[in-house]
Design a protein around this motif. Structure first.
Motif, mmCIF file in Angstrom:
data_model
loop_
_atom_site.group_PDB
_atom_site.id
_atom_site.type_symbol
_atom_site.label_atom_id
_atom_site.label_comp_id
_atom_site.label_asym_id
_atom_site.label_seq_id
_atom_site.Cartn_x
_atom_site.Cartn_y
_atom_site.Cartn_z
ATOM 1 N N GLU A 1 -9.252 -27.497 -52.560
ATOM 2 C CA GLU A 1 -9.766 -26.888 -51.330
ATOM 3 C C GLU A 1 -8.646 -26.743 -50.320
ATOM 4 O OE1 GLU A 1 -14.415 -28.358 -51.707
ATOM 5 O OE2 GLU A 1 -12.997 -29.571 -50.580
ATOM 6 N N GLU A 2 -7.809 -27.764 -50.257
ATOM 7 C CA GLU A 2 -6.723 -27.778 -49.273
ATOM 8 C C GLU A 2 -5.716 -26.647 -49.552
ATOM 9 O OE1 GLU A 2 -4.116 -28.613 -46.425
ATOM 10 O OE2 GLU A 2 -3.328 -28.970 -48.437
ATOM 11 N N THR A 3 -5.477 -26.390 -50.827
ATOM 12 C CA THR A 3 -4.503 -25.347 -51.169
ATOM 13 C C THR A 3 -5.134 -23.952 -51.153
ATOM 14 O OG1 THR A 3 -4.971 -25.713 -53.514
ATOM 15 C CG2 THR A 3 -3.056 -26.843 -52.596
ATOM 16 N N GLY A 4 -6.447 -23.873 -50.904
ATOM 17 C CA GLY A 4 -7.101 -22.562 -50.893
ATOM 18 C C GLY A 4 -7.248 -21.977 -52.290
ATOM 19 N N LEU B 1 -0.870 -4.115 -51.866
ATOM 20 C CA LEU B 1 -1.701 -5.101 -52.561
ATOM 21 C C LEU B 1 -3.149 -5.017 -52.098
ATOM 22 C CD1 LEU B 1 0.585 -8.273 -52.645
ATOM 23 C CD2 LEU B 1 -0.270 -7.003 -54.611
ATOM 24 N N GLU C 1 -0.481 -5.682 -59.936
ATOM 25 C CA GLU C 1 -1.203 -5.070 -58.826
ATOM 26 C C GLU C 1 -2.087 -6.076 -58.121
ATOM 27 O OE1 GLU C 1 -2.305 -4.535 -61.901
ATOM 28 O OE2 GLU C 1 -1.138 -2.859 -62.665
ATOM 29 N N GLU D 1 -2.323 -18.127 -58.363
ATOM 30 C CA GLU D 1 -1.367 -17.034 -58.401
ATOM 31 C C GLU D 1 -0.885 -16.697 -59.806
ATOM 32 O OE1 GLU D 1 1.828 -17.663 -55.632
ATOM 33 O OE2 GLU D 1 0.651 -16.612 -54.118
ATOM 34 N N GLN E 1 -9.004 -21.914 -45.493
ATOM 35 C CA GLN E 1 -7.876 -22.797 -45.781
ATOM 36 C C GLN E 1 -6.600 -21.989 -46.020
ATOM 37 O OE1 GLN E 1 -8.438 -25.864 -45.189
ATOM 38 N NE2 GLN E 1 -6.296 -26.306 -45.606
ATOM 39 N N ARG E 2 -6.730 -20.900 -46.780
ATOM 40 C CA ARG E 2 -5.575 -20.050 -47.061
ATOM 41 C C ARG E 2 -5.001 -19.491 -45.752
ATOM 42 N NH1 ARG E 2 -7.266 -16.250 -52.094
ATOM 43 N NH2 ARG E 2 -7.635 -18.095 -53.378
ATOM 44 N N ARG F 1 -3.364 -22.313 -43.616
ATOM 45 C CA ARG F 1 -2.052 -22.675 -44.200
ATOM 46 C C ARG F 1 -1.017 -21.605 -43.879
ATOM 47 N NH1 ARG F 1 -1.906 -26.404 -48.711
ATOM 48 N NH2 ARG F 1 -0.339 -25.165 -49.783
ATOM 49 N N THR G 1 -2.964 -10.081 -56.420
ATOM 50 C CA THR G 1 -2.352 -11.235 -55.806
ATOM 51 C C THR G 1 -2.786 -12.523 -56.488
ATOM 52 O OG1 THR G 1 -4.124 -11.172 -54.199
ATOM 53 C CG2 THR G 1 -2.017 -10.288 -53.521
ATOM 54 N N MET G 2 -4.051 -12.629 -56.783
ATOM 55 C CA MET G 2 -4.574 -13.878 -57.326
ATOM 56 C C MET G 2 -5.476 -13.560 -58.519
ATOM 57 S SD MET G 2 -3.513 -16.294 -55.135
ATOM 58 C CE MET G 2 -4.548 -17.715 -54.762
ATOM 59 N N THR H 1 3.323 -16.537 -49.332
ATOM 60 C CA THR H 1 3.030 -15.982 -50.660
ATOM 61 C C THR H 1 2.280 -14.663 -50.462
ATOM 62 O OG1 THR H 1 0.874 -17.046 -50.786
ATOM 63 C CG2 THR H 1 2.760 -18.303 -51.620
ATOM 64 N N PRO H 2 2.266 -13.803 -51.496
ATOM 65 C CA PRO H 2 1.529 -12.538 -51.345
ATOM 66 C C PRO H 2 0.075 -12.747 -50.949
ATOM 67 C CG PRO H 2 2.906 -12.464 -53.307
ATOM 68 C CD PRO H 2 3.016 -13.863 -52.759
ATOM 69 N N ALA H 3 -0.590 -13.733 -51.568
ATOM 70 C CA ALA H 3 -2.006 -13.953 -51.258
ATOM 71 C C ALA H 3 -2.195 -14.375 -49.802
ATOM 72 C CB ALA H 3 -2.594 -15.003 -52.205
ATOM 73 N N VAL I 1 -1.631 -11.335 -47.492
ATOM 74 C CA VAL I 1 -2.779 -10.433 -47.535
ATOM 75 C C VAL I 1 -3.901 -10.969 -46.644
ATOM 76 C CG1 VAL I 1 -4.683 -9.746 -49.045
ATOM 77 C CG2 VAL I 1 -2.321 -9.343 -49.757
#
Lengths: 150, 381
Positions: free
Chosen positions: A60-63, B169, A12, A109, B140-141, B144, A14-15, B107-109, B112
């Motif tokens: 940071e770059e990848t969030g 979600l 349920e 994830e 950043q998310r 991207r 996402t992260m 991606t799901p995140a 969202v």
């Protein structure tokens, strides 16, 4: 706890957040047997610091970055000592074998991704540019929400 | 300024900018800036036509940003040459944004985050606080995600199923910080349902409404989880239940069953029972059979085992449970519940304690721990 249950499906969500705990020494079989950093060459110290900045910048770059803190080595144990009495303190224990040096908190994830990130961090260069291979403790956070739980 | 009303306009305004020649990422940024200005200016000087105002200001922000970026001079020329706007935005623009933000390459995140910003009109800061990450991380998310979909044309047909998964979600993220994500998911699903006639969109909306209706009863004043059977049904929101049932019945009447309709039907049967004892568990098991047939989802099978335990007794529930993978989330918690009902508090207490260790959330952990403690205290007496 085995890795299979750690990687449980959180369908349920996402992260999920994980703590990467840096023990200065410690872990299953301590691998850190190099000199303290003040004995490294300035170039080795710089290389280590550069690696840490780059590591954080990548997160940071990848969030995926949430937080990082470095702890001072001193401090003390504190506990309650009864009504009307001041708390008891004990320590500091600067000489302790397992000294928590700091942490990263990441939001990723999957458990597999958390392990991958910890693996990168553990490869920080030490004396002679060799990866220090320190053990990092990876711990999942409890999530707070429970919408579908009944 | 009615913030929800303002945010309703966001996807249509982005759509208009894109049709005038702006790229999606820049259009989205420009509309966010226009929103900030609206919040600042409108209280003293409310516009007669809020949407027209937003389009004008967002377009100016877009031109400013494009001009400021001298390396993009050629695009600016193209934009200046673009024809003046025609009639204001259509339903299609908004619908296309839903599809874009749920694009399968994300991606799901990322889906969202992008949906909440571009379709929901939330600020990056609000989204970051809802997901308890720094604003820079969420920014950043989002950027991207925008890069990932930068080559996707806005007029491509999308898949409703991916949009529904993203909205689901968001809904399940619940409530944290100052943004009620469950309410926001309902708003966005309601908006989607108004645009397209699709049984599963209606099914998801009904499911959300029926779940949301129980929220006031789901936790006690101390924040403890209250299981369905023990909830004060007087605190359920009857207005939301009535709406959810209406939406569901209209969807079911079209006779194209899907997983969200089946889940909503189960939620409706719970909502329909005035007491826990009156719950029609036999019908609920039948709906779980449908759900398993539709999805073959192991979580649906697990929930079916619970329903079987209520309909045919705990032994039958344990038999159904025995066929499932013990590594499933909540498997141990379900086993603990069924063992207690079967008159085996020792096993139940042990399993509750074990289930607490692998609970999916802290409130759930605390709840399972209290169940174990309750049984252990009784066993000591």
């Amino acid at each position: 706890m085995n890795t299979a249950t750690m990687g449980r499906t959180r369908e349920e969500k996402t992260m999920a957040k994980y703590l990467l705990l840096k023990h200065y020494r410690g872990g299953p079989t301590p691998t850190v047997d190099f000199e303290p950093m003040d004995q490294w060459t300035p170039e080795e110290v710089d290389a280590h610091m550069q690696f840490m900045y780059a590591f954080q910048a990548r997160l940071e770059e990848t969030g995926e970055f949430v937080d990082t803190q470095v702890l001072m080595p001193d401090g003390a144990f504190v506990r309650y000592d009864g009504e009307g009495r001041p708390p008891v303190t004990d320590g500091p224990f600067a000489e302790t074998k397992d000294l928590i040096a700091g942490w990263y908190i990441i939001d990723v994830e999957s458990w597999d991704r958390a392990v991958e990130v910890a693996g990168e961090l553990s490869a920080a260069p030490g004396p002679g540019g060799t990866p220090i291979n320190e053990w990092l403790e990876v711990r999942p956070f409890w999530g707070g929400s429970a919408t579908v739980t009944e | 300024v009615n913030e929800a009303l303002l945010r309703d306009l966001v996807p249509a305004v982005i759509g208009i900018l894109v049709r005038r020649g702006a790229d999606f990422a820049s259009a989205e940024d420009a509309v966010q800036e226009a929103l900030i200005e609206a919040v600042r200016v409108w209280p003293d000087d409310p516009p007669r036509d809020p949407k027209g105002w937003l389009v004008t200001v967002a377009w100016r922000k877009f031109l400013d940003a494009t001009r400021a970026d001298t390396s993009r001079r050629r695009r600016e020329e193209r934009v200046e040459d673009a024809p003046r706007p025609g009639p204001v935005g259509s339903v299609d623009d908004t619908l296309q944004l839903y599809f874009l933000c749920a694009h399968p390459s994300l991606t799901p995140a990322s889906s969202v985050a992008l949906t909440l910003r571009a379709v929901g009109g939330l600020t990056t800061r609000q989204i970051a606080r809802a997901y308890l990450v720094p604003e820079a991380t969420m920014a950043q998310r989002i950027s991207r995600a925008k890069r990932t979909v930068s080559d996707v044309r806005l007029n491509q047909p999308g898949d409703v199923a991916t949009v529904l998964r993203v909205l689901y979600l968001v809904f399940n993220e619940g409530y944290s910080g100052d943004i009620d994500l469950a309410a926001e998911a309902i708003r966005l699903t309601r908006q989607l349902a108004a645009m397209i006639r699709h049984e599963e969109v209606a099914g998801l909306l009904a499911l959300m409404l029926l779940h949301h209706a129980r929220r006031p009863a789901r936790t006690d004043p101390d924040g403890r989880l209250v299981p369905l059977a023990e909830q004060d049904r007087g605190r359920w929101d009857t207005r939301l239940i009535a709406e959810g049932v209406d939406v569901l019945q209209a969807a079911l009447a079209r006779d194209r069953l899907g997983e969200f309709q089946a889940q909503a039907a189960i939620a409706a049967l719970h909502a329909d029972a005035r007491t826990a004892e009156e719950t029609d568990w036999v019908q609920i098991v039948e709906w779980y059979d449908e759900l398993v047939r539709l999805t073959d989802n192991p979580v649906a099978r697990l929930n079916r085992a619970v329903a079987v335990g209520e309909a045919d007794g705990p032994r039958a529930g344990l038999t159904a449970l025995a066929e499932l993978d013990p590594a499933l989330p909540r498997h141990t918690a379900v086993a603990a519940y069924l063992y207690e009902r079967d008159g085996d508090p020792e096993t139940a207490a042990r399993l509750y304690a074990e289930a607490a260790q692998s609970a999916a959330s802290l409130p759930e952990h605390d709840h399972l721990l209290r169940q174990a403690a309750r049984l252990n205290a009784r066993l000591r007496r």
